[in-house]
Design a protein around this motif. Structure first.
Motif, PDB file in Angstrom:
ATOM      1  N   VAL A 135      38.078  -1.410 -26.564  1.00  0.00           N
ATOM      2  CA  VAL A 135      38.248  -0.058 -26.395  1.00  0.00           C
ATOM      3  C   VAL A 135      36.907   0.916 -25.814  1.00  0.00           C
ATOM      4  CG1 VAL A 135      38.843   2.152 -27.338  1.00  0.00           C
ATOM      5  CG2 VAL A 135      39.994   0.158 -27.926  1.00  0.00           C
ATOM      6  N   GLN A 136      35.895   0.338 -26.349  1.00  0.00           N
ATOM      7  CA  GLN A 136      34.669   1.401 -26.094  1.00  0.00           C
ATOM      8  C   GLN A 136      34.257   0.802 -24.640  1.00  0.00           C
ATOM      9  OE1 GLN A 136      35.577   0.008 -28.981  1.00  0.00           O
ATOM     10  NE2 GLN A 136      33.987   0.525 -30.643  1.00  0.00           N
ATOM     11  N   HIS A 137      34.252  -0.288 -24.558  1.00  0.00           N
ATOM     12  CA  HIS A 137      33.682  -0.684 -23.102  1.00  0.00           C
ATOM     13  C   HIS A 137      34.849  -0.278 -22.069  1.00  0.00           C
ATOM     14  CE1 HIS A 137      30.669  -3.469 -24.201  1.00  0.00           C
ATOM     15  NE2 HIS A 137      31.329  -4.099 -25.118  1.00  0.00           N
ATOM     16  N   ALA A 154      36.375   2.707 -21.954  1.00  0.00           N
ATOM     17  CA  ALA A 154      35.846   3.919 -21.780  1.00  0.00           C
ATOM     18  C   ALA A 154      34.504   4.230 -20.713  1.00  0.00           C
ATOM     19  CB  ALA A 154      35.456   4.515 -22.962  1.00  0.00           C
ATOM     20  N   THR A 155      33.991   3.004 -20.644  1.00  0.00           N
ATOM     21  CA  THR A 155      32.787   3.339 -19.583  1.00  0.00           C
ATOM     22  C   THR A 155      32.831   2.629 -18.353  1.00  0.00           C
ATOM     23  OG1 THR A 155      31.831   1.425 -20.520  1.00  0.00           O
ATOM     24  CG2 THR A 155      31.106   3.188 -21.770  1.00  0.00           C
ATOM     25  N   GLU A 193      31.724  -9.108 -28.344  1.00  0.00           N
ATOM     26  CA  GLU A 193      31.963  -7.890 -27.955  1.00  0.00           C
ATOM     27  C   GLU A 193      33.768  -7.678 -27.540  1.00  0.00           C
ATOM     28  OE1 GLU A 193      30.247  -5.296 -27.319  1.00  0.00           O
ATOM     29  OE2 GLU A 193      28.616  -6.417 -28.098  1.00  0.00           O
ATOM     30  N   GLN A 223      45.063  -2.368 -30.866  1.00  0.00           N
ATOM     31  CA  GLN A 223      43.984  -1.494 -30.818  1.00  0.00           C
ATOM     32  C   GLN A 223      44.231  -0.524 -29.513  1.00  0.00           C
ATOM     33  OE1 GLN A 223      40.511  -3.574 -30.622  1.00  0.00           O
ATOM     34  NE2 GLN A 223      40.334  -3.994 -32.989  1.00  0.00           N
ATOM     35  N   ASN A 269      35.277  -4.908 -29.325  1.00  0.00           N
ATOM     36  CA  ASN A 269      34.647  -3.543 -28.643  1.00  0.00           C
ATOM     37  C   ASN A 269      35.314  -3.074 -27.473  1.00  0.00           C
ATOM     38  OD1 ASN A 269      32.975  -3.263 -31.101  1.00  0.00           O
ATOM     39  ND2 ASN A 269      31.319  -4.520 -29.972  1.00  0.00           N
ATOM     40  N   ASN A 299      39.836   6.851 -17.159  1.00  0.00           N
ATOM     41  CA  ASN A 299      40.126   8.052 -17.479  1.00  0.00           C
ATOM     42  C   ASN A 299      41.963   8.093 -17.262  1.00  0.00           C
ATOM     43  OD1 ASN A 299      40.165   8.677 -15.031  1.00  0.00           O
ATOM     44  ND2 ASN A 299      38.573   9.762 -15.091  1.00  0.00           N
ATOM     45  N   GLU A 338      45.176   3.918 -28.698  1.00  0.00           N
ATOM     46  CA  GLU A 338      44.372   4.525 -27.955  1.00  0.00           C
ATOM     47  C   GLU A 338      45.023   5.282 -27.010  1.00  0.00           C
ATOM     48  OE1 GLU A 338      40.948   5.149 -28.354  1.00  0.00           O
ATOM     49  OE2 GLU A 338      41.200   4.352 -30.443  1.00  0.00           O
ATOM     50  N   CYS A 352      29.133  -8.504 -21.202  1.00  0.00           N
ATOM     51  CA  CYS A 352      28.635  -8.219 -22.385  1.00  0.00           C
ATOM     52  C   CYS A 352      28.830  -9.328 -23.219  1.00  0.00           C
ATOM     53  CB  CYS A 352      29.495  -6.926 -22.859  1.00  0.00           C
ATOM     54  SG  CYS A 352      29.494  -5.503 -21.849  1.00  0.00           S
TER      55      CYS A 352
END
Ligand code: SF4
Length: 430
Positions: free
Chosen positions: A109-111, A113-114, A104, A27, A107, A2, A31, A124
Motif C-alpha cells: 500500500v505504501q509503495h 502511494a509513491t 517489502e 489490505q 508494504n 492517485n 484502502e 525494493c
C-alpha cells in the motif's frame, strides 16, 4: 498514484503464496481499491511469484505482456519468492514498475502511494539474511476452508531448494496470536483451518516487538484444540523428523485435528536422501507411517516426492519406488526435479536426462493413482463427515455441484444443495 483505483492479483505457487495474496488483497480493498479479475482491466496488477515453479521468469514475462496489451497504462508490481531471488531480472522485464522483495511485500500500500507511471522501475528488496519479521496471512475460500499462515522461512538446507534464499530464516507467529486469529475466523463462520507454513513443524521461533518467543508446534495444536471453536483443523505439511510420536498419538485422540497427514519424503532411497541433505532416512519415515496407521487406521497420508534429482540412478529410483509401494500411504504429490540457480544440487552427478525424469514422474503418478484408488475402495460403505465447500459448475449448461472432503480427505462431489454449503454432513461413501 492517485484517483480511482482498481487492482487485480495473480498468484503462482503454493498455498502460502495464496494466503499472502489474499491478505494483500484485503489490505488494498481496505484502502479503497476495487478488486478485479486478472483478465479484466485494472489500474494495478500484482503478480505474487514462486521460485519453485519452473520457468518463473517466462511465466512472469508472459503475464506482464498480457497486462500491457490489456491495460498499458496500469501499474505492474511483482513480488514473491522469485522477486526476492532475481529482482534485477524482473526489473528488466519491460512494463514492470515495482519489484518488492520479501521484506517489502506487505508494504505494498505504501509503495503504491509513491508510484508514478513513467518512472524507472523501482526495486525494493534487501538481503534475505536481514528479513526477520513475520506477517500473518490467511486466505478465505467461500468462508469454508481457510489457509492460515503460522510460520515462514526455513533453517534447513536441502540441496535442491531455494526457499531459504527466497523466504529467509524460520520464524513464526505466537501461539496466542494464532489462537486469536482462529477465534476470529470461527466467529466469521469458517469451519476448517489448514495450518500453513514453509517448515510448519519448526513453528515456534519468533520475535515480537523485539521480544523473542520460543514455543513449539505441539503447543500450538493443543492450544487450538482447547481454546477455539473451529471444528476442523488440518496440518498442511510436516517434515517427518519434526512429526513426533507424541503428536501422532495426540492427533489420534483429537476431536478437531483431522486424520490426515502430509509428510514430505522426496525420495525412498537413503542414498538420495543423503544427497538431498534431508534430515531423516527411510526407516524413520516408515516408523511414522506405521505409527499413524496403528493409531488411526483410516488416516490419509499424503507424500511429496521429487523424481530425477541429481544422483538418482536407475537403481536408486527403483529403490525409492519399491519403498513407497510398500508404504501404507494414500497419495503422492510428484515433482520433477529441475535445476535452480545457487543450489548445491547443481554439483551432484550424475544428472538425470529430462526424458528420464519425465518417465519417472509418470511411473510415480501411476503409483499415486493406484494408492488413492485403493484407499478410496477401502472406505466404500463407511460413513464419514464431509465439509461441503463450494459450487462447482463448469458452464451454465451443467448442473451445479457441491464439493467437499471427508475428515480423511476423500473428495465427495454431489448435486448442489444450498443448505449443505459450509456444513458438516454425515456421508455414506457409496
Ligand atoms: S525443509 Fe528443505 S525443502 Fe523444505 S523449505 Fe526447508 S530447505 Fe526447502
Amino acid at each position: 498514484m492517485n484517483t480511482k483505483r482498481s487492482v487485480a492479483f495473480h498468484t503462482l505457487g503454493c498455498k502460502l503464496n495464496f494466503s499472502e495474496t489474499s491478505t494483500l488483497s484485503r489490505q488494498l480493498e481496505q484502502e479503497g481499491f476495487e478488486k478485479r479479475a486478472f483478465t479484466d482491466k485494472a489500474d494495478v496488477y500484482v503478480i505474487n511469484t514462486c521460485s519453485v515453479t519452473d520457468n518463473a521468469d517466462k511465466e512472469c514475462r508472459q503475464l506482464v505482456r498480457r497486462i500491457q496489451r490489456l491495460a498499458p497504462e496500469s501499474f505492474v508490481v511483482i513480488t514473491g519468492c522469485y522477486a526476492q531471488l532475481k529482482p534485477q531480472e524482473i526489473a528488466d522485464i519491460p512494463g514492470v514498475d515495482l519489484v518488492l522483495g520479501a521484506s517489502e511485500k506487505f508494504n505494498l500500500v505504501q509503495h503504491l502511494a509513491t508510484l508514478s507511471k513513467g518512472d524507472d522501475t523501482k526495486i525494493c528488496s534487501c538481503d534475505i539474511e536481514t528479513v526477520t519479521g513475520f506477517n500473518s496471512s490467511f486466505s478465505v475460500n467461500d468462508r469454508t476452508r481457510t489457509f492460515l499462515k503460522v510460520q515462514d522461512g526455513c533453517d534447513y538446507s536441502c540441496s535442491f531448494c531455494t526457499i531459504p534464499m527466497a523466504r529467509g530464516k524460520s520464524r513464526s507467529d505466537s501461539v496466542e496470536n494464532v489462537v486469536n486469529q482462529a477465534k476470529q475466523l470461527a466467529a466469521n463462520g469458517v469451519k476448517e483451518i489448514v495450518l500453513t507454513g514453509i517448515n510448519l513443524g519448526d513453528f515456534g521461533k519468533g520475535n515480537e516487538g523485539g521480544k523473542k518467543h520460543e514455543e513449539d508446534f505441539f503447543e500450538l495444536i493443543k492450544a487450538l484444540e482447547l481454546d477455539t471453536a473451529i471444528p476442523r483443523y488440518r496440518i498442511s505439511s510436516i517434515e517427518p523428523n519434526l512429526l513426533t510420536n507424541e503428536m501422532i498419538e495426540w492427533v489420534a485422540q483429537s476431536k478437531k485435528f483431522m486424520p490426515h497427514f502430509h509428510i514430505p519424503l522426496q525420495s525412498g532411497s537413503d542414498a538420495v536422501l543423503k544427497l538431498m541433505q534431508r534430515r531423516y532416512n527411510s526407516e524413520l519415515y516408515r516408523e511414522k507411517v506405521e505409527l499413524i496407521k496403528k493409531h488411526i487406521p483410516h488416516a490419509a497420508i499424503g507424500v511429496d516426492v521429487i523424481v530425477g534429482s541429481p544422483g538418482e540412478t536407475e537403481a536408486y529410483f527403483k529403490e525409492s519406488l519399491d519403498f513407497i509401494h510398500s508404504l501404507d500411504i494414500t497419495y503422492l504429490h510428484v515433482f520433477t526435479y529441475s535445476e535452480r540457480a545457487s543450489t548445491k544440487a547443481l554439483d551432484i552427478k550424475p544428472i538425470v536426462p529430462i526424458l528420464v525424469r519425465q518417465e519417472r514422474n509418470k511411473i510415480m503418478r501411476n503409483l499415486s493413482y493406484q494408492k488413492q484408488q485403493y484407499f478410496n475402495a477401502a472406505h466404500l460403505g463407511s460413513t464419514r463427515t464431509v465439509l461441503f465447500e463450494s459450487i462447482k459448475q463448469k458452464d451454465s449448461e451443467s448442473i451445479a455441484m457441491l464439493e467437499g472432503y471427508t475428515d480423511n480427505y476423500i473428495k465427495v462431489i454431489t448435486p448442489f444443495r444450498a443448505e449443505w454449503s459450509n456444513q458438516l454432513i454425515e456421508w455414506n461413501l457409496a
